[in-house]
Motif scaffolding. Sequence first.
Motif, PDB file in Angstrom:
ATOM      1  N   SER A 170       1.131  -0.979  -0.225  1.00 11.06           N
ATOM      2  CA  SER A 170       0.246  -0.082   0.156  1.00 11.06           C
ATOM      3  C   SER A 170       0.649   1.289   0.119  1.00 11.06           C
ATOM      4  CB  SER A 170      -1.160   0.161   1.160  1.00 11.06           C
ATOM      5  OG  SER A 170      -0.265   0.163   2.461  1.00 11.06           O
ATOM      6  N   SER A 171       1.986   1.446  -0.140  1.00 11.51           N
ATOM      7  CA  SER A 171       3.158   2.571  -0.760  1.00 11.51           C
ATOM      8  C   SER A 171       3.718   2.181  -0.653  1.00 11.51           C
ATOM      9  CB  SER A 171       3.033   1.902   1.272  1.00 11.51           C
ATOM     10  OG  SER A 171       4.577   1.408   1.862  1.00 11.51           O
ATOM     11  N   GLY A 172       4.136   1.365  -1.625  1.00 10.58           N
ATOM     12  CA  GLY A 172       6.019   0.775  -2.491  1.00 10.58           C
ATOM     13  C   GLY A 172       6.508  -0.305  -1.629  1.00 10.58           C
ATOM     14  N   ALA A 189      -4.762  -0.274  -4.132  1.00 11.71           N
ATOM     15  CA  ALA A 189      -5.295   1.811  -3.833  1.00 11.71           C
ATOM     16  C   ALA A 189      -7.160   1.992  -3.486  1.00 11.71           C
ATOM     17  CB  ALA A 189      -5.583   1.773  -5.534  1.00 11.71           C
ATOM     18  N   SER A 192      -5.340   3.178   0.063  1.00  9.45           N
ATOM     19  CA  SER A 192      -4.191   3.736   0.226  1.00  9.45           C
ATOM     20  C   SER A 192      -4.408   5.137  -0.783  1.00  9.45           C
ATOM     21  CB  SER A 192      -2.699   3.162  -0.348  1.00  9.45           C
ATOM     22  OG  SER A 192      -2.171   3.699  -0.261  1.00  9.45           O
ATOM     23  N   THR A 194      -1.884   6.746  -1.289  1.00 12.74           N
ATOM     24  CA  THR A 194      -0.338   6.462  -2.184  1.00 12.74           C
ATOM     25  C   THR A 194      -0.752   6.154  -4.014  1.00 12.74           C
ATOM     26  OG1 THR A 194       0.649   6.333  -0.116  1.00 12.74           O
ATOM     27  CG2 THR A 194       1.725   5.946  -1.863  1.00 12.74           C
ATOM     28  N   PRO A 195      -0.148   6.957  -4.978  1.00  8.59           N
ATOM     29  CA  PRO A 195       0.045   6.415  -6.027  1.00  8.59           C
ATOM     30  C   PRO A 195       0.798   5.829  -6.167  1.00  8.59           C
ATOM     31  CG  PRO A 195       0.724   8.381  -5.740  1.00  8.59           C
ATOM     32  CD  PRO A 195       1.191   8.529  -4.499  1.00  8.59           C
ATOM     33  N   ALA A 199       5.115   2.609  -7.385  1.00  7.43           N
ATOM     34  CA  ALA A 199       5.542   0.812  -6.989  1.00  7.43           C
ATOM     35  C   ALA A 199       5.809   0.582  -8.157  1.00  7.43           C
ATOM     36  CB  ALA A 199       4.066   0.945  -6.320  1.00  7.43           C
TER      37      ALA A 199
END
Length: 331
Positions: A170-172, A189, A192, A194-195, A199
Amino acid sequence: MTLPLSILDLAPVPDGTTSPEALQNIVSLARLGDELGYTRVWYAEHHGMPSIASSSPEVLIATAAANTRRIHVGSGGVMLPNHVPLRVVETYRTLNGLHPGRIDLGIGRAGGSDGRTLSALRSTDGSYFSHELAELLAFEEGTFPADHPFAPIAVVPEKVALPPIFLLGSSGASAAAAGQLGVGYSFAAHFSATPAAPAFAAYRAAFRPSAQFDRPHAILAVSALVAPSEEEARYLSSSQAVSWALFHSGDLRRLLAPEQASKWPLTPQQEAIVANQGKLWIVGDQQQVKATIEAQAEAAGADEVMVTTTAWSHAHRLRSYRLLADAFGLT
């Protein structure tokens, strides 16, 4: 080509229903996905949440696989800090032996609950994830050094491989590791902000072909609710909005009906929670949701999209997946 779509099922427990009813509902949704042409259905692992009944994904996987014919069934995922790696290998080899070629093993580094519940599960700190994953793979591949105390252990069932592995993120943080291991990668996604694109780019850049995957496979998980009209979809989504606000305010309760949720008085703080998180929810009619999913998949560079749908009525959840399959022309 049609964008492959899959289902992420949390076995939600709506207010006014029971956990046994929620567990029975996973069968009808899996059968529908099988019939409509969804690629896979995964079950998330969560603990200590009254609104979610998916604490044992492997049991749900076995049940769903036994009641379907074609669709892949898997974990989204096994929260590895809660489990002994050898036990995971045994369980998912068994599932793969019972349903060859139809099981997926999604693995995550989080615990899937609050600290007190995780302590009861004897959950380890997430910092041990790399060690636990390496141990799991060593059991599967038989690659412990000869002097390692686990080297003589016979992993059973024998001559059954683990199903395809997907690392969840969920954050890379897990993206490059997934690529280096030559496994699949799924990005959350649906919760999350975060794009996902960086990732997925890191995953593809690090990817090395393996026995399981000869090329990268990136799954984008999204939250989507489809109804015949945008107005109805937004009304039904009030259940998710209020439940999310209450959950993050420390009020653990089951998913409220839209009749209640649409009139529920939220504090300014709770409204801010909904406004922030609501940006991630895809809500609308068929064409609106299809266009948004396609745009997000293209922007992220996803090979597949996995959809989780939150609605108080199970019938409305099933309808949403039917409308989505129709919009994308699944067969």
